[in-house]
Design a protein around this motif. Structure first.
Motif, PDB file in Angstrom:
ATOM      1  N   ILE A 139       5.393 -29.153  16.834  1.00  0.00           N
ATOM      2  CA  ILE A 139       5.746 -29.710  15.528  1.00  0.00           C
ATOM      3  C   ILE A 139       4.504 -29.630  14.643  1.00  0.00           C
ATOM      4  O   ILE A 139       3.510 -30.275  14.951  1.00  0.00           O
ATOM      5  N   PRO A 140       4.519 -28.837  13.572  1.00  0.00           N
ATOM      6  CA  PRO A 140       5.624 -27.973  13.127  1.00  0.00           C
ATOM      7  C   PRO A 140       5.750 -26.730  14.007  1.00  0.00           C
ATOM      8  O   PRO A 140       4.800 -26.312  14.661  1.00  0.00           O
ATOM      9  N   ALA A 141       6.942 -26.140  13.975  1.00  0.00           N
ATOM     10  CA  ALA A 141       7.182 -24.916  14.744  1.00  0.00           C
ATOM     11  C   ALA A 141       6.669 -23.697  13.977  1.00  0.00           C
ATOM     12  O   ALA A 141       6.576 -23.714  12.749  1.00  0.00           O
ATOM     13  N   LYS A 142       6.300 -22.670  14.704  1.00  0.00           N
ATOM     14  CA  LYS A 142       5.943 -21.402  14.068  1.00  0.00           C
ATOM     15  C   LYS A 142       7.183 -20.815  13.383  1.00  0.00           C
ATOM     16  O   LYS A 142       8.315 -21.162  13.723  1.00  0.00           O
ATOM     17  N   LYS A 143       6.973 -19.903  12.436  1.00  0.00           N
ATOM     18  CA  LYS A 143       8.092 -19.345  11.674  1.00  0.00           C
ATOM     19  C   LYS A 143       9.162 -18.741  12.582  1.00  0.00           C
ATOM     20  O   LYS A 143      10.350 -18.888  12.339  1.00  0.00           O
ATOM     21  N   LYS A 144       8.750 -18.075  13.650  1.00  0.00           N
ATOM     22  CA  LYS A 144       9.717 -17.431  14.540  1.00  0.00           C
ATOM     23  C   LYS A 144      10.507 -18.437  15.365  1.00  0.00           C
ATOM     24  O   LYS A 144      11.529 -18.086  15.978  1.00  0.00           O
ATOM     25  N   ASP A 145      10.056 -19.713  15.373  1.00  0.00           N
ATOM     26  CA  ASP A 145      10.713 -20.741  16.183  1.00  0.00           C
ATOM     27  C   ASP A 145      11.355 -21.844  15.341  1.00  0.00           C
ATOM     28  O   ASP A 145      11.641 -22.929  15.857  1.00  0.00           O
ATOM     29  N   ARG A 146      11.609 -21.568  14.072  1.00  0.00           N
ATOM     30  CA  ARG A 146      12.190 -22.594  13.201  1.00  0.00           C
ATOM     31  C   ARG A 146      13.712 -22.660  13.397  1.00  0.00           C
ATOM     32  O   ARG A 146      14.501 -22.236  12.565  1.00  0.00           O
ATOM     33  N   TYR A 161      27.858 -34.481  17.910  1.00  0.00           N
ATOM     34  CA  TYR A 161      27.495 -33.093  18.215  1.00  0.00           C
ATOM     35  C   TYR A 161      26.800 -32.494  16.999  1.00  0.00           C
ATOM     36  O   TYR A 161      27.395 -32.407  15.917  1.00  0.00           O
ATOM     37  N   ILE A 162      25.546 -32.109  17.161  1.00  0.00           N
ATOM     38  CA  ILE A 162      24.710 -31.591  16.086  1.00  0.00           C
ATOM     39  C   ILE A 162      24.601 -30.073  16.228  1.00  0.00           C
ATOM     40  O   ILE A 162      24.280 -29.576  17.313  1.00  0.00           O
ATOM     41  N   ILE A 163      24.863 -29.356  15.144  1.00  0.00           N
ATOM     42  CA  ILE A 163      24.786 -27.887  15.151  1.00  0.00           C
ATOM     43  C   ILE A 163      23.647 -27.485  14.221  1.00  0.00           C
ATOM     44  O   ILE A 163      23.656 -27.832  13.030  1.00  0.00           O
ATOM     45  N   THR A 164      22.676 -26.753  14.726  1.00  0.00           N
ATOM     46  CA  THR A 164      21.482 -26.473  13.931  1.00  0.00           C
ATOM     47  C   THR A 164      21.693 -25.314  12.964  1.00  0.00           C
ATOM     48  O   THR A 164      22.583 -24.480  13.126  1.00  0.00           O
ATOM     49  N   LYS A 165      20.823 -25.288  11.952  1.00  0.00           N
ATOM     50  CA  LYS A 165      20.806 -24.221  10.945  1.00  0.00           C
ATOM     51  C   LYS A 165      19.558 -23.380  11.159  1.00  0.00           C
ATOM     52  O   LYS A 165      18.445 -23.891  11.117  1.00  0.00           O
ATOM     53  N   ASN A 166      19.744 -22.099  11.373  1.00  0.00           N
ATOM     54  CA  ASN A 166      18.632 -21.206  11.715  1.00  0.00           C
ATOM     55  C   ASN A 166      17.768 -20.910  10.493  1.00  0.00           C
ATOM     56  O   ASN A 166      18.271 -20.444   9.465  1.00  0.00           O
ATOM     57  N   ARG A 167      16.464 -21.166  10.607  1.00  0.00           N
ATOM     58  CA  ARG A 167      15.510 -20.807   9.563  1.00  0.00           C
ATOM     59  C   ARG A 167      14.352 -19.974  10.131  1.00  0.00           C
ATOM     60  O   ARG A 167      13.300 -19.869   9.511  1.00  0.00           O
ATOM     61  N   ALA A 168      14.567 -19.389  11.297  1.00  0.00           N
ATOM     62  CA  ALA A 168      13.529 -18.556  11.911  1.00  0.00           C
ATOM     63  C   ALA A 168      13.342 -17.274  11.112  1.00  0.00           C
ATOM     64  O   ALA A 168      14.272 -16.738  10.524  1.00  0.00           O
ATOM     65  N   ARG A 169      12.101 -16.783  11.098  1.00  0.00           N
ATOM     66  CA  ARG A 169      11.783 -15.507  10.477  1.00  0.00           C
ATOM     67  C   ARG A 169      10.914 -14.706  11.426  1.00  0.00           C
ATOM     68  O   ARG A 169       9.851 -15.167  11.810  1.00  0.00           O
ATOM     69  N   PRO A 170      11.360 -13.538  11.880  1.00  0.00           N
ATOM     70  CA  PRO A 170      12.599 -12.886  11.464  1.00  0.00           C
ATOM     71  C   PRO A 170      13.830 -13.633  11.952  1.00  0.00           C
ATOM     72  O   PRO A 170      13.800 -14.284  12.993  1.00  0.00           O
ATOM     73  N   TYR A 171      14.919 -13.475  11.203  1.00  0.00           N
ATOM     74  CA  TYR A 171      16.152 -14.192  11.494  1.00  0.00           C
ATOM     75  C   TYR A 171      16.812 -13.625  12.749  1.00  0.00           C
ATOM     76  O   TYR A 171      16.964 -12.400  12.882  1.00  0.00           O
ATOM     77  N   ASP A 172      17.201 -14.502  13.680  1.00  0.00           N
ATOM     78  CA  ASP A 172      17.796 -14.032  14.933  1.00  0.00           C
ATOM     79  C   ASP A 172      19.208 -14.557  15.175  1.00  0.00           C
ATOM     80  O   ASP A 172      19.814 -14.271  16.218  1.00  0.00           O
ATOM     81  N   LYS A 199      23.916 -11.986  12.478  1.00  0.00           N
ATOM     82  CA  LYS A 199      22.511 -11.663  12.202  1.00  0.00           C
ATOM     83  C   LYS A 199      22.174 -11.577  10.716  1.00  0.00           C
ATOM     84  O   LYS A 199      21.125 -11.070  10.353  1.00  0.00           O
ATOM     85  N   ASP A 200      23.038 -12.100   9.844  1.00  0.00           N
ATOM     86  CA  ASP A 200      22.783 -12.089   8.408  1.00  0.00           C
ATOM     87  C   ASP A 200      22.353 -13.489   7.969  1.00  0.00           C
ATOM     88  O   ASP A 200      23.149 -14.427   7.981  1.00  0.00           O
ATOM     89  N   ALA A 201      21.090 -13.620   7.573  1.00  0.00           N
ATOM     90  CA  ALA A 201      20.550 -14.932   7.224  1.00  0.00           C
ATOM     91  C   ALA A 201      21.290 -15.564   6.050  1.00  0.00           C
ATOM     92  O   ALA A 201      21.379 -16.791   5.940  1.00  0.00           O
ATOM     93  N   GLY A 202      21.851 -14.743   5.160  1.00  0.00           N
ATOM     94  CA  GLY A 202      22.509 -15.276   3.980  1.00  0.00           C
ATOM     95  C   GLY A 202      23.851 -15.917   4.246  1.00  0.00           C
ATOM     96  O   GLY A 202      24.287 -16.790   3.492  1.00  0.00           O
ATOM     97  N   THR A 203      24.526 -15.506   5.313  1.00  0.00           N
ATOM     98  CA  THR A 203      25.892 -15.996   5.539  1.00  0.00           C
ATOM     99  C   THR A 203      26.153 -16.542   6.940  1.00  0.00           C
ATOM    100  O   THR A 203      27.263 -16.994   7.209  1.00  0.00           O
ATOM    101  N   CYS A 204      25.164 -16.523   7.815  1.00  0.00           N
ATOM    102  CA  CYS A 204      25.420 -16.885   9.224  1.00  0.00           C
ATOM    103  C   CYS A 204      24.833 -18.220   9.642  1.00  0.00           C
ATOM    104  O   CYS A 204      24.959 -18.606  10.806  1.00  0.00           O
TER     105      CYS A 204
END
Length: 284
Positions: A139-146, A161-172, A199-204
């Motif tokens: 904490i904080p996480a590196k960009k690839k682990d956000r 039940y919590i569902i996370t939102k991916n903010r890793a870069r590059p997006y995975d 794998k689309d950061a804008g819509t996934c």
């Protein structure tokens, strides 16, 4: 001539209000002072709404036509980044204060409120369900682990039940599902599963979630798509039948709830003169 101009004006307003709504039916404009609605919960024919970071520590009740009825200040709570609402069968309301864009928070909390429909006055109490993620190593996480932002959760049984939102870069495309008890306390969340949305950061990236009253459907929202999951068993509902639906719009959709077992209500934030609406979407 005046009549023609009036007809043209009405037509123009209709087109503007409905532009980019795609397959969504516009139900109402949300109140102009609620530009960043991030969560909704339905009680009968009334909606309770919250806004995300930078806004008041309040919940607001509106009619389905968008008119405000009342507002409560939430006591013992701070809007660090409120991102979703859900409720249980007893009517308790839960606020997910787990927005965590940079995966740098160590104060994640869900606020549990009594049924707001029966509360008097203009303030409402909150209990804290504090939690941490078992698989976050830094904490904080590196960009690839956000992977530890969250904007979505739902209640079922005695759990959230919590569902996370991916903010890793590059997006995975990686999304985690966690589970925490629905009672006051401090917990290490249980990791239920890891799921690749796409794998689309804008819509996934998942922005809201809900489960139908009959417990047979789960809806997961993103900016333009909704995943409907059926034939599942909890805890790992991602092993059920998953149908991905294109909503035909790419607005900033931030909230989804079931109006009934076959109909969704959705809302988006007001941005660049568009959005800020309540929508309906019928499932086949």
């Amino acid at each position: 001539m005046v009549k023609q101009l009036f007809s043209l004006l009405v037509f123009s307003i209709t087109v503007v209000n409905c532009q980019n709504s795609g397959n969504l039916e516009v139900v109402a404009d949300l109140p102009s002072n609620l530009k960043e609605t991030s969560g909704m919960a339905l009680y009968g024919d009334k909606l309770w709404l919250i806004e995300d970071s930078g806004n008041k520590d309040d919940i607001t009740q509106i009619n389905l036509d968008g008119k405000i009825n009342k507002e409560f200040e939430v006591k013992n709570a701070k809007n660090h980044d409120w991102e979703d609402l859900t409720k249980d069968t007893a009517g308790n309301l839960y606020i997910g204060d787990f927005g965590n864009n940079y995966s740098d928070r160590d104060d994640l909390v869900i606020y549990k409120l009594p049924n707001p429909e029966t509360e008097p006055g203009d303030k409402i109490d909150a209990e804290k369900i504090e939690f941490s993620y078992p698989n976050q190593k830094e904490i904080p996480a590196k960009k690839k682990d956000r992977h530890f932002d969250a904007e979505a959760f739902f209640h079922w049984g005695n759990s959230l039940y919590i569902i996370t939102k991916n903010r890793a870069r590059p997006y995975d495309g990686k999304t985690f599902v966690f589970k925490v008890p629905d009672s006051k306390g401090e917990y290490e969340a249980s990791l239920v599963t890891t799921w690749i949305t796409c794998k689309d950061a804008g819509t996934c990236s998942i922005t809201s979630a809900d489960i139908s009253a009959d417990g047979k459907k789960i809806a997961l929202l993103s900016y333009g798509f909704v995943w409907i999951i059926t034939d599942f068993s909890l805890d790992d509902f991602t092993k059920g039948t998953i149908t991905k639906l294109d909503l035909g719009t790419r607005s900033q959709l931030e909230s989804v709830i079931f109006y009934d077992n076959n109909t969704l209500l959705l809302s988006d934030e007001k941005s660049h003169g568009e959005g800020g609406n309540l929508y309906k979407y019928r499932l086949n």
